[in-house]
Design an enzyme around this catalytic site. Structure first.
Site, PDB file in Angstrom:
ATOM      1  N   ASN A 586       5.328   0.716  -2.335  1.00  0.00           N
ATOM      2  CA  ASN A 586       6.333  -0.406  -2.460  1.00  0.00           C
ATOM      3  C   ASN A 586       5.875  -1.518  -3.190  1.00  0.00           C
ATOM      4  O   ASN A 586       5.291  -1.720  -3.907  1.00  0.00           O
ATOM      5  CB  ASN A 586       6.571  -0.704  -0.888  1.00  0.00           C
ATOM      6  CG  ASN A 586       5.710  -1.281  -0.287  1.00  0.00           C
ATOM      7  OD1 ASN A 586       4.371  -1.354  -0.504  1.00  0.00           O
ATOM      8  ND2 ASN A 586       6.049  -2.568   0.403  1.00  0.00           N
ATOM      9  N   CYS A 588       4.729  -4.255  -2.224  1.00  0.00           N
ATOM     10  CA  CYS A 588       3.379  -4.993  -1.827  1.00  0.00           C
ATOM     11  C   CYS A 588       2.250  -4.093  -1.698  1.00  0.00           C
ATOM     12  O   CYS A 588       1.200  -4.468  -1.179  1.00  0.00           O
ATOM     13  CB  CYS A 588       3.430  -6.072  -0.655  1.00  0.00           C
ATOM     14  SG  CYS A 588       4.887  -7.339  -0.811  1.00  0.00           S
ATOM     15  N   GLU A 590       1.556  -1.538   0.382  1.00  0.00           N
ATOM     16  CA  GLU A 590       1.378  -1.075   1.529  1.00  0.00           C
ATOM     17  C   GLU A 590       1.830  -0.021   2.323  1.00  0.00           C
ATOM     18  O   GLU A 590       1.518   0.758   3.199  1.00  0.00           O
ATOM     19  CB  GLU A 590       1.110  -2.364   2.660  1.00  0.00           C
ATOM     20  CG  GLU A 590       2.245  -2.612   3.450  1.00  0.00           C
ATOM     21  CD  GLU A 590       3.245  -3.591   2.630  1.00  0.00           C
ATOM     22  OE1 GLU A 590       4.192  -4.003   3.266  1.00  0.00           O
ATOM     23  OE2 GLU A 590       3.062  -3.628   1.513  1.00  0.00           O
TER      24      GLU A 590
END
Length: 964
Positions: A586, A588, A590
């Site tokens: 995604n 970021c 994670e």
């Protein structure tokens, strides 16, 4: 006092004037109506509910809350309240006005008449405690000379400056805090006042005077927040027509009223879901704990005020505890016992033990409850699909969703287009459009649109993809606002290790590589290489793998992008590999969930506040269990409540029900153990803390499955086979080869017992863990971000809410104990940009404990992440800090990340872009952000020619969409 004496007192009081005014003269109501004079002189309607609440509290203080006791208490409270009402109706049949003390005296009398002597005593003590609070709240006089000036109120009228009122506000703000001075704040504030100053500017002067002292003493951050609270209360309570202003103790009374008025106003203004009015608002209002307002630091409260509180025409009418209750109600709307669940959720959020993600905080309880954090999509290789995906991106971004786009299926530059008999412009022009879409459609006007594009390393356009964030070249082939990431297969890393060649293909000719992983990918990739060698592939390019790796690291160093993420680690350890493929992470890095043309993956995030779960220097596992159990229920509720702007996202989320439980404040928890980040103890704690969270998150999901049923795609998952996250390391090792992986496999909990439970009850969620950056919610709760090491021990944080001086409170406490905290130390910290390494009078063990991010060796960051990753079914937002970075360090660090079994990495922090101003504290001004950067280390020849390095993305850059 006997009953007879109290009777006489009451009879006399009923005839005596109140405050020198006969009660008959105060009868301003219609016949039969009784009004009450409060202690501040206001006349308000008589409310029997207040008597019930006070008497119930007195009973509960003396008796347990079991069913039998609750029934008796309810009966007695009703009887006593009815007796009190009957007495006043009999005395004043035509209506009248009573003083509040008279009512409370009568309550005492009725308790004694009913022979509830113990409860009566509790009630008397309660009254005494409230009287003491009112004494504290009384305007406090100060010896400070006030200027003879007027203050302009909101309605334009002017009143003399009330210095004692200001003193009361500041004294309350300082109450209970060590090493803070109310007088110094007042004296500094008065210097900034002038005749005719507005009430708002006067309060802002108090805030500014307090915040400039934060660098001297971290507790001033709490003082500043409490002064700001005074302004917030005035703004909200006035708008809700509750009161013009209020002190903190008075909020015990005002919060329930304000809460009900807020719900009604929010529904009236079409900002809140009308279903919230169906809750028992009295019960919820009485559950609000006003004292939790005092937990905020200035940064936390200002962030909520600026970006989270619901407002109308720039007036914030949502107060902190109402905000948490609104979020809790929104998450409990579909619960059977929704009031009890809402209170449970409220207590968890308002205690800061756990915090939901930003979209949940923004939108819970509103008309459009888009509560999910992350959306992952795969972009198909046709115009309808590409621009359909652009529309989906815009809709998802509008409601505060962060986006991760897989662009690998889109054919490469020069590929044949059958429909037009032409050639493709490749993936880059479409990425430019996606970039501009993210800029055009921000997240509800609350934060910038945020998007990350992923491309597999075998894609023929990969070299152009690496250049997207450069500041030179054709700007039509640059994406300055969008994040980018490499989706790297294990085979490429092996070729780098072995010094072999790497071949690039167009997806138009090698479409199945996109959906293959591990050994299956290797086999098919080598078949395509053989075809290319035989001249049977139209588009391909062979280059040394190390050359491409050099360019990847060089661009990462120069521009901060593309990030490096590992395709096979994500897929081979995925619980859902039986039903799809993970094509990207995604925004970021994670979230690792399956995507396809038919499914947009969705994830809902929240984070456990680790320092809140430390007890005597160790992790309180029982508290972790309680927190995680409630938090996972909240996350699971999001899936059903969520507003889905795109149907494919809804279908995917309901089918797999993934959530992401993470953590924050890891560095704070280390300080509480006196464990440096660069130590074996820190690595062990990373392992232990994640194991405990993982264990109870899986347990909680299994419990929910027993209550609500397993998620629809459960059968065939790794969960259903008894393969937990740590066990999936074996699958990765089998496909990659044991010589290319090194991961610790130790464990401390009874995992066999949990596996037996999951086998019996199943899982409610396909995925349960992911560690997000927590940039903003950690600000709210006043802890360090996520799993990050301390950035600097003293610096200025710059974000969308402004600039804030941040000083490490753990360090200050240590230095005070050593008698080392003084003006000289503050100036030294400023000069050395928050680092202790050059300050000779600080002991070496303290220097090591408070090492800053760039002083922590990357091996400790990577190894700690590896220990966590073995327990996580998704991934973690892992920033890598490399001081004095060069090509060799980057090469070793990222290869170490791959060997250690990490699924993804996030930003490379190679230089510090935000520094504290080198000034003395005596200037009395808030430090400004300096864009000063360290000298740029050169990239050695073996990893590419030296190049000028722009500033890397700052941790707190207000323009960094991923950090917000």
């Amino acid at each position: 006092m006997t009953i007879q004496e109290l009777d006489k007192t009451q009879e006399s009081a009923s005839r005596e004037p109140i405050g020198g005014i006969p009660t008959d003269d105060l009868d301003i109501t219609a016949p039969g109506k009784i009004r009450v004079i409060k202690r501040n002189g206001k006349v308000v309607p008589f409310e029997e509910d207040k008597i019930k609440v006070a008497v119930t509290k007195a009973f509960l203080a003396n008796e347990s809350g079991n069913a039998a006791a609750s029934e008796r208490i309810h009966r007695k409270v009703e009887e006593i309240t009815a007796d009190v009402q009957e007495i006043f109706k009999r005395r004043m049949p035509s209506g009248g006005t009573l003083h509040i003390e008279e009512i409370q005296d009568q309550v005492e009398l009725q308790l004694m008449r009913n022979e509830e002597y113990v409860v009566a005593r509790k009630y008397i003590l309660y009254r005494e405690e409230r009287a003491l609070e009112r004494t504290k709240d009384a305007p406090q006089e100060t010896n400070i000379d006030a200027p003879n000036i007027s203050v302009t109120k909101k309605d334009g009228s002017q009143v003399p400056l009330d210095i004692n009122r200001l003193a009361s506000v500041v004294n309350h703000a300082c109450d209970g805090l060590e090493d803070v001075s109310a007088d110094s704040i007042l004296e500094e504030s008065i210097k900034n006042l002038y005749d005719g100053v507005s009430v708002s500017d006067m309060k802002s002067s108090l805030v500014m005077s307090a915040r400039t002292k934060v660098e001297q003493e971290p507790n001033y951050s709490y003082v500043t927040a409490r002064i700001l609270l005074d302004e917030l209360r005035s703004e909200a309570l006035s708008f809700l027509d509750i009161a013009e202003e209020s002190s903190h103790p008075e909020m015990q009374e005002y919060y329930p009223k304000a809460f009900q008025a807020y719900i009604e106003k929010g529904i009236e203004l079409q900002m809140l879901d009308p279903i919230l009015k169906d809750f028992d608002l009295n019960k919820l209002g009485n559950a609000i704990d006003h004292d939790r307002d005092y937990q905020f630091t200035y940064l936390g409260l200002q962030t909520l005020y600026d970006r989270y509180f619901i407002h109308y025409q720039d007036t914030r009418y949502e107060l902190p505890q109402i905000f948490f209750m609104r979020v809790a109600m929104g998450l409990a709307v579909e619960e059977d016992n929704r009031e009890d669940r809402a209170i449970e959720f409220y207590k968890l959020l308002s205690s800061f033990d756990y915090m939901s993600s930003t979209p949940t905080l923004f939108n819970s309880g509103t008309l459009r409850p888009q509560l999910s954090s992350c959306y992952l999509t795969t972009i198909p290789d046709d115009l309808d699909g590409i621009f359909g995906a652009m529309k989906d991106n815009a809709l998802l971004s509008k409601w505060a969703g962060g986006l991760g786009n897989d662009w690998s299926p889109v054919r490469a530059l020069g590929s044949y287009i059958k429909g037009t008999n032409g050639k493709s412009q490749g993936v880059v022009p479409f990425l430019k459009v996606a970039n501009d879409t993210a800029v055009a459609v921000n997240q509800g006007g609350k934060r910038k649109g945020a998007m990350c594009a992923y491309l597999e390393t075998w894609h023929l356009d990969i070299e152009e993809f690496l250049d997207l964030r450069k500041n030179t070249g054709d700007d039509r082939r640059r994406t300055h606002d969008m994040n980018t990431a490499n989706w790297v297969p294990d085979l490429f890393m092996k070729r780098v290790e072995l010094g072999a060649n790497w071949t690039l293909f167009s997806p138009g000719e090698a479409p199945d590589l996109h959906d293959l992983t591990g050994l299956a990918f290797e086999k098919r990739y080598e078949e395509y290489e053989a075809l290319a060698a035989e001249g049977k592939m139209d588009q391909h390019k062979t280059i040394p793998a190390k050359d491409l790796w050099r360019k990847m690291l060089t661009m990462l160093f120069e521009t901060g992008h593309p990030w490096i993420t590992f395709k096979d680690s994500c897929n081979l350890r995925s619980p859902q590999q039986h039903i799809g493929v993970i094509h990207s992470s995604n925004l970021c890095t994670e979230i690792t969930l399956n995507t396809s043309n038919d499914e947009i993956a969705v994830c809902n995030l929240g984070s456990v506040n680790l320092p809140q779960h430390m007890k005597d220097g160790t992790l309180d596992q029982e508290k972790v269990k309680r927190t995680v159990t409630t938090a996972l229920r909240m996350l699971d509720n999001v899936i059903d409540i969520n507003y889905y702007s795109v149907d494919t996202a809804k279908n995917s989320n309901l089918k797999h029900r993934p959530v992401g439980m993470g953590l924050m404040g890891f560095q704070d928890a280390l300080y509480m153990q006196n464990a440096p980040y660069c130590s074996d103890a820190a690595i062990e704690f990373a392992d232990q803390s994640m194991e405990v969270i993982s264990y109870y998150a899986i347990h909680a999901s299994s419990e929910l499955a027993k209550e609500r049923g397993t998620y629809p795609s459960y059968e065939g998952s790794l969960w259903s086979q008894g393969i937990f996250p740590k066990d999936s390391i074996d699958i990765l090792e089998k496909n990659r080869g044991s010589e290319f992986i090194k991961v610790d496999r130790s464990e401390t909990l009874d995992w066999d017992k949990l596996k037996a439970k999951v086998k019996k009850d199943g899982m409610r969620n396909s995925n349960v863990m992911a560690i997000a950056p927590t940039a903003t919610i950690s600000n709210i709760t006043g802890v360090t971000q996520s799993i990050e090491p301390t950035y600097q021990n003293l610096y200025v944080k710059s974000n969308l809410s402004g600039e804030f001086t941040i000083v490490n409170p753990h360090l200050v406490r240590k230095l005070k104990a050593l008698n080392l905290w003084d003006d000289v130390m503050i100036n030294d910290l400023k000069y050395f940009e928050g680092s202790l390494s050059e300050i000779s009078r600080i002991p070496d063990d303290i220097k090591k404990l408070f090492s800053t991010a760039f002083e922590v060796e990357p091996q400790y960051i990577v190894e700690s992440a590896s220990r966590r990753q073995k327990w996580i079914d998704q991934a973690q937002s892992l920033n890598l800090y490399i001081g004095n970075a060069n090509g060799k360090k980057l090469d070793l660090t990222y290869r170490m990340a791959w060997y250690s079994g990490l699924k993804t990495t996030y930003y490379l922090r190679s230089i510090a872009a935000t520094t504290t101003e080198k000034s003395t504290i005596n200037q009395g001004s808030l430090n400004a952000v300096s864009a000063q950067a360290e000298p740029t280390p050169e990239v050695p020849h073996e990893l590419g020619a030296p190049a000028p390095v722009p500033e890397a993305c700052s941790l707190d850059d207000p323009d960094c969409e991923a950090c917000q």
